[in-house]
Design a protein around this motif. Sequence first.
Motif, mmCIF file in Angstrom:
data_model
loop_
_atom_site.group_PDB
_atom_site.id
_atom_site.type_symbol
_atom_site.label_atom_id
_atom_site.label_comp_id
_atom_site.label_asym_id
_atom_site.label_seq_id
_atom_site.Cartn_x
_atom_site.Cartn_y
_atom_site.Cartn_z
ATOM 1 N N SER A 1 0.808 -1.217 0.000
ATOM 2 C CA SER A 1 0.000 0.000 0.000
ATOM 3 C C SER A 1 0.841 1.266 0.000
ATOM 4 C CB SER A 1 -0.934 -0.007 1.216
ATOM 5 O OG SER A 1 -0.193 0.045 2.417
ATOM 6 N N ARG A 2 2.105 1.173 0.369
ATOM 7 C CA ARG A 2 2.974 2.348 0.353
ATOM 8 C C ARG A 2 3.198 2.862 -1.068
ATOM 9 N NH1 ARG A 2 3.780 4.438 5.551
ATOM 10 N NH2 ARG A 2 4.149 2.741 7.026
ATOM 11 N N TYR A 3 2.977 2.002 -2.059
ATOM 12 C CA TYR A 3 3.233 2.378 -3.444
ATOM 13 C C TYR A 3 1.959 2.773 -4.192
ATOM 14 C CZ TYR A 3 7.809 0.330 -2.562
ATOM 15 O OH TYR A 3 9.056 0.057 -2.031
ATOM 16 N N PHE A 4 0.821 2.763 -3.509
ATOM 17 C CA PHE A 4 -0.447 3.099 -4.158
ATOM 18 C C PHE A 4 -0.825 4.528 -3.778
ATOM 19 C CE2 PHE A 4 -1.671 -1.657 -3.834
ATOM 20 C CZ PHE A 4 -0.859 -1.928 -4.923
ATOM 21 N N ASP A 5 -0.400 5.497 -4.583
ATOM 22 C CA ASP A 5 -0.709 6.892 -4.267
ATOM 23 C C ASP A 5 -2.136 7.258 -4.627
ATOM 24 O OD1 ASP A 5 1.869 7.242 -3.383
ATOM 25 O OD2 ASP A 5 2.623 7.856 -5.359
ATOM 26 N N ASP A 6 -2.692 6.622 -5.666
ATOM 27 C CA ASP A 6 -4.028 6.980 -6.135
ATOM 28 C C ASP A 6 -5.106 6.062 -5.578
ATOM 29 O OD1 ASP A 6 -2.986 4.836 -7.455
ATOM 30 O OD2 ASP A 6 -3.881 5.332 -9.401
ATOM 31 N N VAL A 7 -4.735 5.212 -4.614
ATOM 32 C CA VAL A 7 -5.692 4.297 -3.989
ATOM 33 C C VAL A 7 -5.791 4.631 -2.502
ATOM 34 C CG1 VAL A 7 -6.229 1.886 -3.470
ATOM 35 C CG2 VAL A 7 -5.166 2.486 -5.657
ATOM 36 N N GLU A 8 -7.014 4.691 -1.991
ATOM 37 C CA GLU A 8 -7.200 5.019 -0.572
ATOM 38 C C GLU A 8 -6.793 3.838 0.287
ATOM 39 O OE1 GLU A 8 -11.004 5.388 2.146
ATOM 40 O OE2 GLU A 8 -10.788 7.209 0.926
ATOM 41 N N THR A 9 -5.860 4.079 1.186
ATOM 42 C CA THR A 9 -5.428 3.088 2.162
ATOM 43 C C THR A 9 -5.533 3.699 3.545
ATOM 44 O OG1 THR A 9 -3.093 3.748 2.106
ATOM 45 C CG2 THR A 9 -3.824 2.131 0.465
ATOM 46 N N PHE B 1 -3.223 4.545 5.322
ATOM 47 C CA PHE B 1 -2.147 5.506 5.523
ATOM 48 C C PHE B 1 -2.473 6.872 4.913
ATOM 49 C CE2 PHE B 1 -0.142 1.307 5.461
ATOM 50 C CZ PHE B 1 0.418 1.301 6.720
ATOM 51 N N ASN B 2 -3.278 6.898 3.862
ATOM 52 C CA ASN B 2 -3.636 8.187 3.268
ATOM 53 C C ASN B 2 -5.107 8.530 3.424
ATOM 54 O OD1 ASN B 2 -4.938 6.520 1.419
ATOM 55 N ND2 ASN B 2 -3.414 6.804 -0.193
ATOM 56 N N ARG B 3 -5.852 7.666 4.147
ATOM 57 C CA ARG B 3 -7.263 7.939 4.374
ATOM 58 C C ARG B 3 -7.423 9.115 5.340
ATOM 59 N NH1 ARG B 3 -8.785 3.406 6.937
ATOM 60 N NH2 ARG B 3 -8.955 2.303 4.954
ATOM 61 N N PRO B 4 -8.237 10.129 5.026
ATOM 62 C CA PRO B 4 -8.408 11.261 5.950
ATOM 63 C C PRO B 4 -9.110 10.834 7.234
ATOM 64 C CG PRO B 4 -9.960 11.417 4.119
ATOM 65 C CD PRO B 4 -9.017 10.299 3.785
ATOM 66 N N ASP B 5 -8.834 11.555 8.298
ATOM 67 C CA ASP B 5 -9.477 11.259 9.571
ATOM 68 C C ASP B 5 -10.975 11.495 9.477
ATOM 69 O OD1 ASP B 5 -7.042 10.652 10.660
ATOM 70 O OD2 ASP B 5 -6.707 12.672 11.450
ATOM 71 N N ARG B 6 -11.680 10.912 10.447
ATOM 72 C CA ARG B 6 -13.138 11.045 10.456
ATOM 73 C C ARG B 6 -13.556 12.501 10.545
ATOM 74 N NH1 ARG B 6 -17.989 8.822 11.653
ATOM 75 N NH2 ARG B 6 -19.348 9.963 13.053
ATOM 76 N N ASN B 7 -12.889 13.279 11.357
ATOM 77 C CA ASN B 7 -13.231 14.685 11.551
ATOM 78 C C ASN B 7 -12.170 15.599 10.956
ATOM 79 O OD1 ASN B 7 -15.636 14.129 12.914
ATOM 80 N ND2 ASN B 7 -14.602 13.975 14.888
ATOM 81 N N ASP B 8 -11.685 15.245 9.778
ATOM 82 C CA ASP B 8 -10.689 16.064 9.100
ATOM 83 C C ASP B 8 -11.384 17.246 8.439
ATOM 84 O OD1 ASP B 8 -8.312 16.919 7.963
ATOM 85 O OD2 ASP B 8 -8.646 15.744 6.130
ATOM 86 N N ASP B 9 -10.922 18.469 8.743
ATOM 87 C CA ASP B 9 -11.527 19.663 8.161
ATOM 88 C C ASP B 9 -10.731 20.208 6.985
ATOM 89 O OD1 ASP B 9 -9.433 20.327 9.723
ATOM 90 O OD2 ASP B 9 -10.356 22.055 10.687
#
Length: 734
Positions: A420-428, A430-438
């Motif tokens: 998953s470290r190599y998947f920049d265009d796929v949500e994992t 590691f790159n998924r935004p937090d639940r309350n990300d503004d």
Amino acid sequence: MLSLLIPGPQSPAKDIDVFLRPLIDELKELWVHGLDTRDAAYENGVFRMRAALLWTVNDFPARSSLSGWSGQGYRACPTCNEDTPSMRVIGKTAYFGHRRFLATNHHWRSNLQFDGRTERKRPPRRFSTTDILEQLRRVKTGIPGKHPNYGGVKRKRGDDELNWRKKSIFYELPYWATIELKHNLDVMHIEKNVCDSLLGTLLADPHKSKDTDNARRDLAKLGIRHELHLFEDGNKLMKPAADYTFSEANRRKFCRFIRSVKFPDGFASNMSKKVAQNDSRLLGLKSHDCHVIMQRLLPVGCRSLVTKNIWSTIVKLCTFFKQLCASTVNVSDMVEAQKQLVLILCKLERIFPPAFFDIMIHLVLHLPEEAILGGPVHMRWMYPFERYLKRLKDYVRNAAKPEGSIAEGYVIDEALTFCSRYFDDVETRFNRPDRNDDGMHPTRQLSVFESQCKPLGKQSYVELDNNDRDKIYAMHRMQAPEVTTELLSLSSKTNMVVSSYPACIVNGVRFVTHDRDVRLRTQNSGVSVPGTGQEMFYGQLQQILEFSYLNGFSVVLFRCKWFKCDSKHMVTENNITSIDINGEAYKDDQFILASQAKQVFYVADPSRGPNWCVVQHVKHRSIWDITDDGLSDIDLLQHNSSSNFTLFVDLGNLQEINLLRRDQDVIPIVQPVTNASRPVTDDSSFLNDADEMELSDEEDESVEEYADEETDAENDIDTEEDDDDRSYHASDSD
């Protein structure tokens, strides 16, 4: 490898040193020889790294296996060592007698109302690392294994061995013997067990109450609290109702209070699911539930249900846990808490029967000392490890082979993580935004335009009045340097119609208007702002308005209903702030910037009436205010310190404590009177810590068992894998 050691009858227990051998060998290598490590900060890029083991973090049974000191029997406390205050009661060992920690001239030592005797023993000694080594030299070396041919034969320990089962393998480390804090007492499990004991006794839970029939017989043997002794009424055995238990009506009130509590998003689990259908008891409480109940709900819910003496003692104990769990712990506060805890435990001994005091209650006394040595508890408790164990146990697909399932699942997870470290265009993850990300907001020159948020819900519109800004327009036409683009936009007319939203996210915190909040299972409408001095203003969020200006600038304002905060409408007692939510103030000054708001939530205050609520401040996890210099890690919403809570115990008058409940004289015990159940007065079966005993490793059954943890998963509060039990179901889509 150690995570595969499943607790149970086949667990290694005291033979865990066999599994620790590879770890100890590596730790010795890292300490003695070190390891070449690359670092770009060095010119040659390589330096010699050395590592040391600071301490272990474990629950109390695991501590016994790692340290070698048995956590059972009359000397179960590893800190008090051979001076552990304990006594034998019916069917168990009670760690009773905390008057011993008082000054030798304290008047409570001569009071006979505690256990019918005066306390003449000196306070327990403080055992240094040298003293511990001297004790370990007297311990016989055993052979690991449970088979009779490999050391599994029962062996009686001599008096000189005390409670030592073995000399821990950690002593092979050159530095281990000099470390003062080797094995941490786990605050998470201690707090949970204390909460279970208090709730079970207060609610008279038949499965968890410490106020059992045998506990009353203990009182008769000690010759104290005659009003609570069992007595015969014809062919029935009667049990007087104690003042430290709720009546049936009060049990329902307390359970309904717990059911009515609503927490902010992600703060705690849904407490309404923990209350039995008949409102008589609480079920399925996990470690974090007990953490929230002890520090937030129990002091409020029981205030009007027990006498002031009992309530104030419980509140002081809960306040101590608040101090201990603060993000910043001051040494002076812990030194004072150590003194006050002795008084708190003594007052608890005056209230509850000796059977109430298992080893978990006693260990509370040593938590301040460990906080002084080790620092804040959030670096030393079991919450993160229990969450990780929950993940490992979720890997199990074959219950017959849990170890293999965990190993296979762990390898798969590692492989997926690497890919998953190599998947920049796929949500994992590691790159998924937090639940309350503004999201990211652009930097502005004017602080007013820094008030940004992420709107949630359906957009509506509100019409505003028109205001002229002719002077600023004239200065802009003259190209005055002080009139920037932002100032011009601010001075210009805002749109006549502004956007209104039912919810938004500001600085990682979710806010919801009160009209929508009442329909949800969470509470996110409470707001507070600090005044110019030390005062705080509290209110409820009514409207979220976004004002649009020229050049794409905007400002988000909160319109709030502010409560009166004078002495008539706001009262603070025992660190509990109650406020009258019917008293509205500042009707002409309702607006604040969204970035100024701090979140609070309100809990009904049954002791003051239907219009009163207790203010509870929120400390959100993983939200930090990092300044430009990068040196500050102060919590954005509440930098809570142990000094925020005052801990002082009023000695009062012990003669005035009457533990007989007046609303119900007796409770019939559903059993006929027999010789076995008949109240007795012979105290020959009582033993105390002065009695000489020989206990084998397998014969430490005279101890209240460590509270039965249902599973490690039930001690977990993982917000990602337990969503159905958390308060996350209040979706923004409704």
